[in-house]
Design a protein around this motif. Structure first.
Motif, PDB file in Angstrom:
ATOM      1  N   MET A   1      55.370  43.736  24.591  1.00 28.30           N
ATOM      2  CA  MET A   1      54.697  43.601  25.886  1.00 28.30           C
ATOM      3  C   MET A   1      55.474  42.651  26.800  1.00 28.30           C
ATOM      4  SD  MET A   1      50.610  43.526  25.092  1.00 28.30           S
ATOM      5  CE  MET A   1      49.792  44.958  24.412  1.00 28.30           C
ATOM      6  N   ASP A   2      55.305  42.815  28.091  1.00 29.01           N
ATOM      7  CA  ASP A   2      55.969  41.986  29.087  1.00 29.01           C
ATOM      8  C   ASP A   2      55.340  40.588  29.098  1.00 29.01           C
ATOM      9  OD1 ASP A   2      56.976  40.735  31.308  1.00 29.01           O
ATOM     10  OD2 ASP A   2      56.754  42.464  32.622  1.00 29.01           O
ATOM     11  N   PRO A   3      56.108  39.525  28.776  1.00 29.90           N
ATOM     12  CA  PRO A   3      55.545  38.171  28.759  1.00 29.90           C
ATOM     13  C   PRO A   3      54.961  37.750  30.101  1.00 29.90           C
ATOM     14  CG  PRO A   3      57.678  38.224  27.654  1.00 29.90           C
ATOM     15  CD  PRO A   3      57.502  39.551  28.307  1.00 29.90           C
ATOM     16  N   PHE A   4      55.592  38.188  31.191  1.00 27.25           N
ATOM     17  CA  PHE A   4      55.079  37.827  32.510  1.00 27.25           C
ATOM     18  C   PHE A   4      53.721  38.474  32.778  1.00 27.25           C
ATOM     19  CE2 PHE A   4      59.646  37.018  33.163  1.00 27.25           C
ATOM     20  CZ  PHE A   4      59.571  35.720  33.662  1.00 27.25           C
ATOM     21  N   LYS A   5      53.566  39.712  32.315  1.00 26.05           N
ATOM     22  CA  LYS A   5      52.275  40.388  32.467  1.00 26.05           C
ATOM     23  C   LYS A   5      51.193  39.677  31.668  1.00 26.05           C
ATOM     24  CE  LYS A   5      52.931  44.114  35.067  1.00 26.05           C
ATOM     25  NZ  LYS A   5      52.140  44.344  36.298  1.00 26.05           N
ATOM     26  N   GLU A   6      51.568  39.222  30.477  1.00 27.41           N
ATOM     27  CA  GLU A   6      50.619  38.495  29.636  1.00 27.41           C
ATOM     28  C   GLU A   6      50.143  37.216  30.330  1.00 27.41           C
ATOM     29  OE1 GLU A   6      52.874  39.880  25.506  1.00 27.41           O
ATOM     30  OE2 GLU A   6      52.774  37.766  26.078  1.00 27.41           O
ATOM     31  N   VAL A   7      51.093  36.482  30.877  1.00 30.17           N
ATOM     32  CA  VAL A   7      50.747  35.218  31.548  1.00 30.17           C
ATOM     33  C   VAL A   7      49.933  35.494  32.809  1.00 30.17           C
ATOM     34  CG1 VAL A   7      51.679  33.216  32.764  1.00 30.17           C
ATOM     35  CG2 VAL A   7      52.724  33.978  30.624  1.00 30.17           C
ATOM     36  N   GLU A   8      50.325  36.525  33.558  1.00 29.85           N
ATOM     37  CA  GLU A   8      49.591  36.863  34.773  1.00 29.85           C
ATOM     38  C   GLU A   8      48.139  37.217  34.449  1.00 29.85           C
ATOM     39  OE1 GLU A   8      50.094  39.702  38.722  1.00 29.85           O
ATOM     40  OE2 GLU A   8      50.970  40.358  36.816  1.00 29.85           O
ATOM     41  N   PHE A   9      47.940  37.962  33.363  1.00 33.17           N
ATOM     42  CA  PHE A   9      46.576  38.319  32.986  1.00 33.17           C
ATOM     43  C   PHE A   9      45.794  37.089  32.537  1.00 33.17           C
ATOM     44  CE2 PHE A   9      43.400  39.640  29.832  1.00 33.17           C
ATOM     45  CZ  PHE A   9      42.576  40.360  30.696  1.00 33.17           C
ATOM     46  N   PHE A  10      46.439  36.212  31.764  1.00 30.31           N
ATOM     47  CA  PHE A  10      45.763  34.993  31.328  1.00 30.31           C
ATOM     48  C   PHE A  10      45.285  34.173  32.536  1.00 30.31           C
ATOM     49  CE2 PHE A  10      46.313  30.389  30.750  1.00 30.31           C
ATOM     50  CZ  PHE A  10      45.246  30.144  29.894  1.00 30.31           C
ATOM     51  N   ILE A  11      46.119  34.048  33.560  1.00 31.89           N
ATOM     52  CA  ILE A  11      45.735  33.298  34.764  1.00 31.89           C
ATOM     53  C   ILE A  11      44.517  33.939  35.421  1.00 31.89           C
ATOM     54  CG2 ILE A  11      46.475  32.689  37.106  1.00 31.89           C
ATOM     55  CD1 ILE A  11      49.321  32.355  35.950  1.00 31.89           C
ATOM     56  N   GLN A  12      44.508  35.263  35.472  1.00 32.89           N
ATOM     57  CA  GLN A  12      43.366  35.965  36.059  1.00 32.89           C
ATOM     58  C   GLN A  12      42.100  35.737  35.236  1.00 32.89           C
ATOM     59  OE1 GLN A  12      43.078  37.584  38.927  1.00 32.89           O
ATOM     60  NE2 GLN A  12      45.203  37.157  39.469  1.00 32.89           N
ATOM     61  N   VAL A  13      42.223  35.723  33.911  1.00 32.74           N
ATOM     62  CA  VAL A  13      41.069  35.457  33.045  1.00 32.74           C
ATOM     63  C   VAL A  13      40.533  34.056  33.305  1.00 32.74           C
ATOM     64  CG1 VAL A  13      40.346  35.077  30.652  1.00 32.74           C
ATOM     65  CG2 VAL A  13      41.729  37.076  31.227  1.00 32.74           C
ATOM     66  N   ALA A  14      41.441  33.084  33.390  1.00 33.63           N
ATOM     67  CA  ALA A  14      41.032  31.693  33.622  1.00 33.63           C
ATOM     68  C   ALA A  14      40.293  31.553  34.944  1.00 33.63           C
ATOM     69  CB  ALA A  14      42.257  30.780  33.598  1.00 33.63           C
ATOM     70  N   GLU A  15      40.752  32.267  35.969  1.00 35.99           N
ATOM     71  CA  GLU A  15      40.144  32.136  37.296  1.00 35.99           C
ATOM     72  C   GLU A  15      38.871  32.964  37.446  1.00 35.99           C
ATOM     73  OE1 GLU A  15      43.342  33.011  39.986  1.00 35.99           O
ATOM     74  OE2 GLU A  15      44.275  31.028  39.705  1.00 35.99           O
ATOM     75  N   ALA A  16      38.839  34.104  36.787  1.00 43.11           N
ATOM     76  CA  ALA A  16      37.661  34.974  36.893  1.00 43.11           C
ATOM     77  C   ALA A  16      36.570  34.590  35.900  1.00 43.11           C
ATOM     78  CB  ALA A  16      38.059  36.430  36.686  1.00 43.11           C
ATOM     79  N   GLY A  17      36.968  33.932  34.792  1.00 43.92           N
ATOM     80  CA  GLY A  17      36.001  33.569  33.762  1.00 43.92           C
ATOM     81  C   GLY A  17      35.497  34.756  32.970  1.00 43.92           C
ATOM     82  N   SER A  18      36.253  35.856  33.034  1.00 45.12           N
ATOM     83  CA  SER A  18      35.801  37.079  32.373  1.00 45.12           C
ATOM     84  C   SER A  18      36.987  38.004  32.157  1.00 45.12           C
ATOM     85  CB  SER A  18      34.748  37.774  33.243  1.00 45.12           C
ATOM     86  OG  SER A  18      34.584  39.122  32.875  1.00 45.12           O
ATOM     87  N   ILE A  19      37.093  38.579  30.970  1.00 43.42           N
ATOM     88  CA  ILE A  19      38.171  39.521  30.690  1.00 43.42           C
ATOM     89  C   ILE A  19      37.992  40.794  31.508  1.00 43.42           C
ATOM     90  CG2 ILE A  19      39.149  41.031  28.908  1.00 43.42           C
ATOM     91  CD1 ILE A  19      38.737  38.781  26.898  1.00 43.42           C
ATOM     92  N   SER A  20      36.756  41.276  31.608  1.00 43.28           N
ATOM     93  CA  SER A  20      36.522  42.520  32.355  1.00 43.28           C
ATOM     94  C   SER A  20      36.836  42.361  33.831  1.00 43.28           C
ATOM     95  CB  SER A  20      35.075  42.985  32.159  1.00 43.28           C
ATOM     96  OG  SER A  20      34.166  41.997  32.621  1.00 43.28           O
ATOM     97  N   LYS A  21      36.452  41.214  34.422  1.00 43.50           N
ATOM     98  CA  LYS A  21      36.749  40.983  35.842  1.00 43.50           C
ATOM     99  C   LYS A  21      38.246  40.849  36.076  1.00 43.50           C
ATOM    100  CE  LYS A  21      32.367  38.762  37.078  1.00 43.50           C
ATOM    101  NZ  LYS A  21      31.725  37.480  37.497  1.00 43.50           N
ATOM    102  N   ALA A  22      38.928  40.164  35.160  1.00 45.28           N
ATOM    103  CA  ALA A  22      40.375  40.013  35.276  1.00 45.28           C
ATOM    104  C   ALA A  22      41.060  41.371  35.157  1.00 45.28           C
ATOM    105  CB  ALA A  22      40.891  39.053  34.205  1.00 45.28           C
ATOM    106  N   ALA A  23      40.586  42.202  34.227  1.00 47.23           N
ATOM    107  CA  ALA A  23      41.148  43.535  34.057  1.00 47.23           C
ATOM    108  C   ALA A  23      40.969  44.366  35.323  1.00 47.23           C
ATOM    109  CB  ALA A  23      40.474  44.222  32.867  1.00 47.23           C
ATOM    110  N   GLU A  24      39.793  44.261  35.932  1.00 50.62           N
ATOM    111  CA  GLU A  24      39.526  45.005  37.158  1.00 50.62           C
ATOM    112  C   GLU A  24      40.466  44.577  38.285  1.00 50.62           C
ATOM    113  OE1 GLU A  24      35.802  45.808  40.246  1.00 50.62           O
ATOM    114  OE2 GLU A  24      35.478  44.713  38.370  1.00 50.62           O
ATOM    115  N   ARG A  25      40.719  43.263  38.391  1.00 52.49           N
ATOM    116  CA  ARG A  25      41.620  42.757  39.434  1.00 52.49           C
ATOM    117  C   ARG A  25      43.027  43.336  39.304  1.00 52.49           C
ATOM    118  NH1 ARG A  25      40.477  36.207  39.966  1.00 52.49           N
ATOM    119  NH2 ARG A  25      38.306  36.344  40.665  1.00 52.49           N
ATOM    120  N   LEU A  26      43.465  43.533  38.047  1.00 52.63           N
ATOM    121  CA  LEU A  26      44.832  43.999  37.808  1.00 52.63           C
ATOM    122  C   LEU A  26      44.915  45.499  37.560  1.00 52.63           C
ATOM    123  CD1 LEU A  26      46.212  41.110  35.562  1.00 52.63           C
ATOM    124  CD2 LEU A  26      46.576  41.481  38.002  1.00 52.63           C
ATOM    125  N   GLY A  27      43.774  46.169  37.651  1.00 47.58           N
ATOM    126  CA  GLY A  27      43.765  47.615  37.464  1.00 47.58           C
ATOM    127  C   GLY A  27      44.034  48.043  36.030  1.00 47.58           C
TER     128      GLY A  27
END
Length: 304
Positions: A1-27
């Motif tokens: 997997m792309d390390p940058f994508k992993e980090v980008e998703f982690f940041i979205q999870v931290a800010e959204a407080g939810s895996i599903s919301k973070a997933a939705e933000r990144l499509g």
């Protein structure tokens, strides 16, 4: 997997407080998003996110990793933006926030020419009378009008100074009389903006003379445009920055009172995130706004 994508998703999870919301933000699908997070934690050999059935939170290591990677990713996106700006027309979403009054009087009138010159920049205007946190709300440019600017995490560019004045309609003053001294305000109907600092305590100064008056609000509101409309409808004496009432003073719809007395002045500042390279869309907007103020000589009008 792309390390940058992993980090980008982690940041979205931290800010959204939810895996599903973070997933939705990144499509992403939730399952694909979860794989990104698991892959990151496996690669690092630490748990970054504490998962329970009810909530999701960062571990202590996760908090530190978020703090550091957020800054790194912001710098990376900024570097990409700078590289693109060198060869293509400025583009992207520009997020601007200011009070409703400032948005109506100075942001909206700027947009026809700005968007004509830079059609690839779309502008998201947030009219908010409470100041938003620039970093948390991903704001590019914030206009703040206050006596001083204390936020050390931002770059501050001074735009102009403005007096705070008292004004009322000719009809109100004819019926209720014109105050000759600050203490006369006690018997008048005062129109107060709630979000001002100590809105009912007015520390006046005239040369070496001072007078502090505690007025009672007849009508108070959390928006300057509402207070202005109340004054135009003959309801009392308003207390507002001069930039809000300047046009109405010039047309004779409002009359300044106690004009030889001064209240503490306010400074209009442009606040934006401190970055090594300022995105072109931010730089161009700031330059356009500053040029509008210079061209119209607003500070001279608002401080005399």
């Amino acid at each position: 997997m792309d390390p940058f994508k992993e980090v980008e998703f982690f940041i979205q999870v931290a800010e959204a407080g939810s895996i599903s919301k973070a997933a939705e933000r990144l499509g992403l699908s939730v399952s694909a998003a979860s794989r990104h997070l698991i892959a990151l934690e496996t690669r690092l050999g630490v748990r970054l996110v504490q998962r329970t059935t009810r909530q999701l939170s960062l571990t202590e290591v996760g908090e530190e990793f978020y703090r550091r990677t957020r800054s790194v990713m912001a710098d990376l996106k900024e570097a990409e933006s700078v590289a693109r700006d060198a060869v293509v027309q400025p583009r992207g979403v520009l997020r601007v926030t200011a009070s409703l009054s400032f948005c109506l009087l100075h942001i909206e009138p700027l947009l026809p020419e700005f968007t004509r010159r830079y059609p690839e920049i779309s502008v998201d205007v947030i009219a908010a009378n409470r100041y938003l946190d620039v970093m948390e709300n991903n704001v590019d440019v914030a206009i703040r009008t206050r006596q001083f600017e204390a936020d050390n995490n931002l770059t501050i560019r001074r735009l102009a100074e403005t007096r705070r004045i008292l004004a009322a309609s000719p009809a109100y003053l004819e019926k209720n009389g014109i105050p000759k001294h600050p203490m006369d305000l006690i018997r008048h109907k005062m129109l107060v903006y709630d979000y001002a600092i100590n809105p009912t305590e007015l520390p006046f100064k005239r040369r070496d003379e001072t007078a502090t008056v505690n007025v009672r609000s007849f009508i108070s509101a959390n928006d300057g445009q509402f207070v202005l409309k109340a004054a135009l409808d003959d309801l009392g004496i308003l207390i507002q920055p001069k930039y809000i009432v300047q046009d109405h003073l010039e047309r004779g719809e409002l009359v300044s009172v106690l004009d030889d007395w001064d209240l503490p002045r306010l400074t209009m500042n442009i606040a934006f995130q401190t970055r090594r390279h300022m995105p072109a869309k931010v730089r161009l907007f700031i330059e356009a706004l500053a040029e509008r103020f210079r061209k119209n000589d607003y500070e001279r009008l608002w401080t005399k």
